[in-house]
Design an enzyme around this catalytic site. Sequence first.
Site, PDB file in Angstrom:
ATOM      1  CG  HIS A  80      -1.332  97.985  -1.089  1.00  0.00           C
ATOM      2  ND1 HIS A  80      -1.548  96.669  -1.407  1.00  0.00           N
ATOM      3  CD2 HIS A  80      -0.244  98.011  -0.293  1.00  0.00           C
ATOM      4  CE1 HIS A  80      -0.611  95.923  -0.840  1.00  0.00           C
ATOM      5  NE2 HIS A  80       0.188  96.705  -0.163  1.00  0.00           N
ATOM      6  N   GLY A  81      -5.351 100.676  -0.723  1.00  0.00           N
ATOM      7  CA  GLY A  81      -6.173 101.852  -0.980  1.00  0.00           C
ATOM      8  C   GLY A  81      -6.697 102.039  -2.389  1.00  0.00           C
TER       9      GLY A  81
END
Length: 197
Positions: A155-156
């Site tokens: 999810h970064g």
Amino acid sequence: MSSAPENNGRRRFLTLATAVVGGVGAAGVAVPFIKSWNPSEKAKAAGAPVEYDASKMMPGQLVRVQWRGKPVYVVRRTKEVLAELENGHNDQLRDPGSKEPQQPDYAVNSHRSVEPEFLVALGVCTHLGCAPTYHAGDFGEVVEGVKNGFFCPCHGSKFDMAGRVFQNVPAPLNLEIPPHMFKDGTTLLIGLDEGDA
């Protein structure tokens, strides 16, 4: 009427004998039941401290060690990485001073470890538990002005080389730092610190 005292004596004996047999039976059931609450030998071994000989690690190298079924990242940080942590990017971090309790007290410092040269952190993103990837020298593509760090591909989320989380990412907390110590100059003990030893 002579049989009444004899019956009372017999009743007391039978009541006492029944109570003793019942007590022994209850203890016989309770002991194994209570012992079942203790962790098994396998569970004790899984939670035991883990030793790792860090003497052969090259500067910049990451090694994964298993502790309690989770990956622990051990990174031998270079002098450049330590300078980056000291001089760098606190204004971009969510918790630069490590105020959240994600580490033992002795790791509340800019490098979040007992020895500045070694990062010892759980390799588990604090967002949803994915494994962040290690970027040595090419992290500037992920965070401008920062050369080294960890990026969670799920999810970064982004973390610096002390495991501190950057702002504006899904992860709410810094990477967790497990208890650790060096038994001698190079033998790392994960899961135990000097307060426990």
